[in-house]
Design a protein around this motif. Structure first.
Motif, PDB file in Angstrom:
ATOM      1  N   LEU A 171      -0.080  -3.494  -2.129  1.00 39.17           N
ATOM      2  CA  LEU A 171       0.865  -3.008  -1.127  1.00 39.17           C
ATOM      3  C   LEU A 171       1.605  -4.205  -0.548  1.00 39.17           C
ATOM      4  O   LEU A 171       0.989  -5.195  -0.126  1.00 39.17           O
ATOM      5  CB  LEU A 171       0.121  -2.265  -0.011  1.00 39.17           C
ATOM      6  CG  LEU A 171       0.981  -1.530   1.011  1.00 39.17           C
ATOM      7  CD1 LEU A 171       1.680  -0.331   0.372  1.00 39.17           C
ATOM      8  CD2 LEU A 171       0.117  -1.050   2.181  1.00 39.17           C
ATOM      9  N   SER A 172       2.925  -4.152  -0.526  1.00 38.23           N
ATOM     10  CA  SER A 172       3.715  -5.289  -0.017  1.00 38.23           C
ATOM     11  C   SER A 172       4.913  -4.764   0.768  1.00 38.23           C
ATOM     12  O   SER A 172       5.255  -3.584   0.707  1.00 38.23           O
ATOM     13  CB  SER A 172       4.180  -6.175  -1.174  1.00 38.23           C
ATOM     14  OG  SER A 172       5.005  -5.418  -2.076  1.00 38.23           O
ATOM     15  N   ARG A 173       5.538  -5.699   1.493  1.00 36.77           N
ATOM     16  CA  ARG A 173       6.716  -5.353   2.274  1.00 36.77           C
ATOM     17  C   ARG A 173       7.983  -5.646   1.472  1.00 36.77           C
ATOM     18  O   ARG A 173       8.052  -6.620   0.739  1.00 36.77           O
ATOM     19  CB  ARG A 173       6.752  -6.140   3.578  1.00 36.77           C
ATOM     20  CG  ARG A 173       5.623  -5.796   4.531  1.00 36.77           C
ATOM     21  CD  ARG A 173       5.786  -6.536   5.850  1.00 36.77           C
ATOM     22  NE  ARG A 173       4.715  -6.200   6.774  1.00 36.77           N
ATOM     23  CZ  ARG A 173       4.705  -5.126   7.564  1.00 36.77           C
ATOM     24  NH1 ARG A 173       5.724  -4.275   7.523  1.00 36.77           N
ATOM     25  NH2 ARG A 173       3.692  -4.899   8.368  1.00 36.77           N
ATOM     26  N   ARG A 174       8.952  -4.785   1.657  1.00 40.76           N
ATOM     27  CA  ARG A 174      10.258  -5.031   1.042  1.00 40.76           C
ATOM     28  C   ARG A 174      11.015  -6.052   1.885  1.00 40.76           C
ATOM     29  O   ARG A 174      10.965  -6.011   3.130  1.00 40.76           O
ATOM     30  CB  ARG A 174      11.070  -3.739   0.985  1.00 40.76           C
ATOM     31  CG  ARG A 174      10.605  -2.768  -0.065  1.00 40.76           C
ATOM     32  CD  ARG A 174      11.407  -1.484   0.006  1.00 40.76           C
ATOM     33  NE  ARG A 174      12.850  -1.730  -0.056  1.00 40.76           N
ATOM     34  CZ  ARG A 174      13.778  -0.782   0.088  1.00 40.76           C
ATOM     35  NH1 ARG A 174      13.412   0.468   0.330  1.00 40.76           N
ATOM     36  NH2 ARG A 174      15.062  -1.077   0.002  1.00 40.76           N
ATOM     37  N   ARG A 229      -2.293  -2.430   9.300  1.00 34.92           N
ATOM     38  CA  ARG A 229      -3.446  -2.823   8.485  1.00 34.92           C
ATOM     39  C   ARG A 229      -4.494  -1.725   8.399  1.00 34.92           C
ATOM     40  O   ARG A 229      -5.071  -1.469   7.338  1.00 34.92           O
ATOM     41  CB  ARG A 229      -4.060  -4.090   9.091  1.00 34.92           C
ATOM     42  CG  ARG A 229      -5.176  -4.679   8.239  1.00 34.92           C
ATOM     43  CD  ARG A 229      -5.633  -6.001   8.820  1.00 34.92           C
ATOM     44  NE  ARG A 229      -6.629  -6.612   7.959  1.00 34.92           N
ATOM     45  CZ  ARG A 229      -6.346  -7.341   6.892  1.00 34.92           C
ATOM     46  NH1 ARG A 229      -5.089  -7.533   6.550  1.00 34.92           N
ATOM     47  NH2 ARG A 229      -7.302  -7.890   6.176  1.00 34.92           N
ATOM     48  N   LEU A 230      -4.744  -1.022   9.506  1.00 29.83           N
ATOM     49  CA  LEU A 230      -5.748   0.032   9.519  1.00 29.83           C
ATOM     50  C   LEU A 230      -5.358   1.164   8.591  1.00 29.83           C
ATOM     51  O   LEU A 230      -6.162   1.667   7.816  1.00 29.83           O
ATOM     52  CB  LEU A 230      -5.938   0.572  10.951  1.00 29.83           C
ATOM     53  CG  LEU A 230      -6.934   1.734  11.104  1.00 29.83           C
ATOM     54  CD1 LEU A 230      -8.328   1.283  10.673  1.00 29.83           C
ATOM     55  CD2 LEU A 230      -6.954   2.237  12.544  1.00 29.83           C
ATOM     56  N   SER A 231      -4.078   1.567   8.639  1.00 24.35           N
ATOM     57  CA  SER A 231      -3.616   2.646   7.783  1.00 24.35           C
ATOM     58  C   SER A 231      -3.743   2.254   6.319  1.00 24.35           C
ATOM     59  O   SER A 231      -4.102   3.049   5.470  1.00 24.35           O
ATOM     60  CB  SER A 231      -2.162   2.990   8.111  1.00 24.35           C
ATOM     61  OG  SER A 231      -2.056   3.460   9.420  1.00 24.35           O
ATOM     62  N   ARG A 232      -3.448   0.955   6.047  1.00 24.09           N
ATOM     63  CA  ARG A 232      -3.541   0.493   4.670  1.00 24.09           C
ATOM     64  C   ARG A 232      -4.966   0.626   4.160  1.00 24.09           C
ATOM     65  O   ARG A 232      -5.213   1.125   3.070  1.00 24.09           O
ATOM     66  CB  ARG A 232      -3.080  -0.958   4.594  1.00 24.09           C
ATOM     67  CG  ARG A 232      -3.221  -1.561   3.212  1.00 24.09           C
ATOM     68  CD  ARG A 232      -2.880  -3.034   3.227  1.00 24.09           C
ATOM     69  NE  ARG A 232      -3.015  -3.609   1.897  1.00 24.09           N
ATOM     70  CZ  ARG A 232      -4.153  -4.017   1.369  1.00 24.09           C
ATOM     71  NH1 ARG A 232      -5.268  -3.901   2.060  1.00 24.09           N
ATOM     72  NH2 ARG A 232      -4.184  -4.535   0.146  1.00 24.09           N
ATOM     73  N   VAL A 238       6.358  -1.319  -0.375  1.00 24.20           N
ATOM     74  CA  VAL A 238       6.307  -1.072  -1.810  1.00 24.20           C
ATOM     75  C   VAL A 238       4.840  -0.977  -2.221  1.00 24.20           C
ATOM     76  O   VAL A 238       4.056  -1.896  -1.951  1.00 24.20           O
ATOM     77  CB  VAL A 238       6.993  -2.197  -2.613  1.00 24.20           C
ATOM     78  CG1 VAL A 238       6.854  -1.916  -4.115  1.00 24.20           C
ATOM     79  CG2 VAL A 238       8.455  -2.316  -2.230  1.00 24.20           C
ATOM     80  N   LEU A 239       4.478   0.148  -2.829  1.00 26.51           N
ATOM     81  CA  LEU A 239       3.149   0.314  -3.412  1.00 26.51           C
ATOM     82  C   LEU A 239       3.290   0.199  -4.932  1.00 26.51           C
ATOM     83  O   LEU A 239       4.065   0.942  -5.544  1.00 26.51           O
ATOM     84  CB  LEU A 239       2.560   1.682  -3.050  1.00 26.51           C
ATOM     85  CG  LEU A 239       1.269   2.038  -3.797  1.00 26.51           C
ATOM     86  CD1 LEU A 239       0.114   1.202  -3.263  1.00 26.51           C
ATOM     87  CD2 LEU A 239       0.953   3.526  -3.667  1.00 26.51           C
ATOM     88  N   ARG A 240       2.522  -0.739  -5.492  1.00 28.06           N
ATOM     89  CA  ARG A 240       2.558  -0.934  -6.941  1.00 28.06           C
ATOM     90  C   ARG A 240       1.153  -0.703  -7.489  1.00 28.06           C
ATOM     91  O   ARG A 240       0.219  -1.431  -7.140  1.00 28.06           O
ATOM     92  CB  ARG A 240       3.044  -2.339  -7.282  1.00 28.06           C
ATOM     93  CG  ARG A 240       3.140  -2.608  -8.786  1.00 28.06           C
ATOM     94  CD  ARG A 240       3.547  -4.056  -9.036  1.00 28.06           C
ATOM     95  NE  ARG A 240       3.650  -4.336 -10.450  1.00 28.06           N
ATOM     96  CZ  ARG A 240       4.743  -4.123 -11.189  1.00 28.06           C
ATOM     97  NH1 ARG A 240       5.839  -3.616 -10.601  1.00 28.06           N
ATOM     98  NH2 ARG A 240       4.760  -4.397 -12.474  1.00 28.06           N
ATOM     99  N   LEU A 276       0.734   1.103 -17.727  1.00 31.10           N
ATOM    100  CA  LEU A 276       1.360   2.200 -16.994  1.00 31.10           C
ATOM    101  C   LEU A 276       1.469   1.763 -15.547  1.00 31.10           C
ATOM    102  O   LEU A 276       0.473   1.334 -14.939  1.00 31.10           O
ATOM    103  CB  LEU A 276       0.524   3.476 -17.096  1.00 31.10           C
ATOM    104  CG  LEU A 276       0.979   4.643 -16.216  1.00 31.10           C
ATOM    105  CD1 LEU A 276       2.308   5.210 -16.712  1.00 31.10           C
ATOM    106  CD2 LEU A 276      -0.080   5.741 -16.180  1.00 31.10           C
ATOM    107  N   THR A 277       2.666   1.844 -14.997  1.00 29.77           N
ATOM    108  CA  THR A 277       2.889   1.372 -13.632  1.00 29.77           C
ATOM    109  C   THR A 277       3.555   2.466 -12.805  1.00 29.77           C
ATOM    110  O   THR A 277       4.503   3.118 -13.261  1.00 29.77           O
ATOM    111  CB  THR A 277       3.782   0.120 -13.615  1.00 29.77           C
ATOM    112  OG1 THR A 277       3.179  -0.899 -14.428  1.00 29.77           O
ATOM    113  CG2 THR A 277       3.963  -0.411 -12.207  1.00 29.77           C
ATOM    114  N   VAL A 278       3.048   2.638 -11.581  1.00 27.71           N
ATOM    115  CA  VAL A 278       3.649   3.561 -10.612  1.00 27.71           C
ATOM    116  C   VAL A 278       4.085   2.727  -9.410  1.00 27.71           C
ATOM    117  O   VAL A 278       3.271   2.009  -8.815  1.00 27.71           O
ATOM    118  CB  VAL A 278       2.648   4.646 -10.173  1.00 27.71           C
ATOM    119  CG1 VAL A 278       3.287   5.573  -9.133  1.00 27.71           C
ATOM    120  CG2 VAL A 278       2.147   5.446 -11.359  1.00 27.71           C
ATOM    121  N   VAL A 279       5.368   2.808  -9.065  1.00 30.21           N
ATOM    122  CA  VAL A 279       5.896   2.072  -7.921  1.00 30.21           C
ATOM    123  C   VAL A 279       6.517   3.073  -6.953  1.00 30.21           C
ATOM    124  O   VAL A 279       7.424   3.835  -7.324  1.00 30.21           O
ATOM    125  CB  VAL A 279       6.951   1.038  -8.356  1.00 30.21           C
ATOM    126  CG1 VAL A 279       7.520   0.335  -7.119  1.00 30.21           C
ATOM    127  CG2 VAL A 279       6.357   0.030  -9.316  1.00 30.21           C
TER     128      VAL A 279
END
Length: 502
Positions: free
Chosen positions: A485-488, A462-465, A494-496, A449-452
């Motif tokens: 968490l990655s950058r588009r 970085r702090l917010s992450r 993008v959160l996967r 099950l994946t939520v993107v």
């Protein structure tokens, strides 16, 4: 038999006419006391009415200030007090009290004779007043039943049926407090759902033991309960006693055909007249009819809701059977045309097909919303609820899509985790991303099950992450999954969040 003088007879006849011309009980009593006082030239006169239960119901006096009467327990202190019973058909309806004549001396035989004659007229006047007021009271209660039933069956927005019933009982019983009592979550206790009258805000919400309470007695017997001040002191639990000086009490069950909806506890403070039998009978009847009206109103509301749900089901079925199928057919046709088109036209057709796919997914979400049960919580409904909550903060509707058999995933803990992931991700977008578009994609393929959640904003620091996504990582690890968490490439984040389905 003492013969009355011509002057006394004339005064007596005038007094009789004055007394019989009135219908209001208080006015009748005051006229009787005033006429008696004038006939025998007394300094003080009072009339005490005997209620239908034999208890004193009302006292009216003339010739002495109110505070002096209160200090002496209801009658002016006077060694020359004369009492005259006022009877009708051998039943005492009231008592007339007079002090010694203003000129001194005692009452004469003629004084007693004229007062006895006045008492006969007074008895009929009091009885007529009772009958009149009783008929008026019954009419008011009947009108109240009609008004409450009409309001319950055709409510206006914001109307509270329980408050309407409590306000009506408070006014018609001339009570000081009315509280609506219902069983509390803890067994053996009652809770005040609503209160009206004196210090209602302090009474509302309080809980108390049900044992030996007026509400419990009313609910157990299914009948109204009436208590005077003496009975109240004999061990019954009156929940208002710590707030209000309780004198007389009515307990009225709200029983309908399908069970109890609680009870009304109606209170008059100490020093006020007790509730009479008519108060009990009329208010009990009103409470029973009001409870039935509440049941009918609920049944009507349920029927209307059923009609709405059936209509929504029909719309959802039509969307699925007709609209989506036509869109699919249109998409297949365009795909075929794209394969045989020139290099300039083909990409445009493929883009249109992609737009049709997005439209189909949106219609599927709409169908789900139309068919969703308010009592059954699924993964899809939880995600849609979160995106609806985020829309005002985002300023636009997120693009939401589901792929695979997500509707079969109804595990409460899993639904809670997915809901938390979507809520945290969208909350971060609202607070930090400054995005103009957001997509939420939930897929259930194979054993995962994946939520993107993807946005086109400025990204997260970085702090917010670390502060915002730590809980989501922990939820994923607890299920042997991952959270990344990655950058588009085109900008944004993008959160996967992915977990295995076992």
């Amino acid at each position: 038999m003492v013969a009355l003088s011509q002057r006394r007879l004339e005064l007596l006849m005038q007094a009789d006419r004055a007394i019989l011309s009135e219908l209001s009980m208080t006015t009748v009593l005051r006229q009787i006391a005033s006429s008696a006082r004038d006939l025998v030239d007394a300094r003080y006169a009072a009339v005490g009415v005997v209620g239908t239960d034999g208890e004193p119901a009302e006292l009216v006096h003339v010739g002495t200030p109110d505070d002096a009467v209160r200090r002496n327990g209801g009658l002016a202190a006077d060694h020359g007090l004369l009492g005259v019973p006022i009877t009708v058909r051998d039943a005492v309806h009231a008592n007339l009290y007079l002090s010694e004549p203003a000129g001194g001396g005692g009452f004469t035989a003629e004084d007693r004779a004229v007062l006895d004659a006045l008492g006969v007229t007074a008895g009929f006047a009091i009885q007529n007043s009772w009958l009149y007021e009783d008929s008026q009271r019954r009419q008011h209660w009947a009108e109240a039943v009609a008004q409450v039933s009409s309001a319950l069956l055709d409510p206006s927005p914001g109307d509270d049926p329980v408050a309407l019933i409590a306000d009506t009982v408070l006014a018609l019983t001339r009570a000081d407090v009315v509280s609506v009592v219902v069983p509390a979550s803890e067994p053996g206790t009652f809770r005040v759902q609503l209160a009206r009258g004196v210090r209602a805000s302090e009474i509302e919400g309080m809980t108390y033991p049900a044992l030996r309470s007026v509400a419990a007695l009313a609910l157990a017997t299914g009948k109204g309960v009436r208590m005077g001040s003496q009975e109240v002191e004999e061990g019954f639990v009156i929940h208002l006693r710590s707030i209000v000086d309780v004198g007389a009490v009515l307990g009225l069950p709200l029983h309908g055909s399908e069970g109890s909806r609680g009870a009304l506890v109606v209170v008059r403070r100490h020093g006020r007249p007790a509730f009479d039998l008519s108060d009990l009978v009329l208010s009990e009847s009103f409470a029973a009819q009001a409870a039935l009206a509440m049941e009918l109103a609920q049944a009507r509301a349920d029927q209307q809701q059923l009609v709405v749900l059936q209509d929504r089901e029909r719309i959802a079925r039509d969307l699925h059977d007709h609209v989506i199928q036509r869109l699919y057919a249109l998409g297949l046709t365009l795909e075929g045309l794209a394969g045989s088109s020139d290099p300039v036209t083909a990409p445009r057709l493929v883009s249109v097909v992609d737009d049709l796919d997005v439209t189909v997914r949106q219609i599927r979400n709409l169908i789900f919303r139309l068919q969703a049960s308010e009592t059954v919580r699924t993964l899809r409904s939880a995600v849609l609820e979160v995106t609806d909550e985020a829309t005002p903060g985002l300023g636009f509707d997120p693009d939401v899509s589901f792929e695979g058999p997500v509707d079969t995933l109804a595990d409460e803990a899993l639904v809670g985790d997915v809901e938390a992931v979507c809520r945290e991700a969208l909350s971060n977008v609202v607070r930090h991303a400054r995005a103009s578009s957001v997509s939420v994609r939930v897929t259930a393929f194979g054993a995962a099950l994946t939520v993107v959640v993807s946005d086109d904003g400025i990204g997260l620091d970085r702090l917010s992450r670390r502060s915002g996504l730590h809980n989501l990582e922990r939820r994923a690890l607890q299920r042997q999954g991952s959270c990344r968490l990655s950058r588009r490439p085109a900008g944004g984040t993008v959160l996967r969040w992915s977990i295995p389905l076992t």
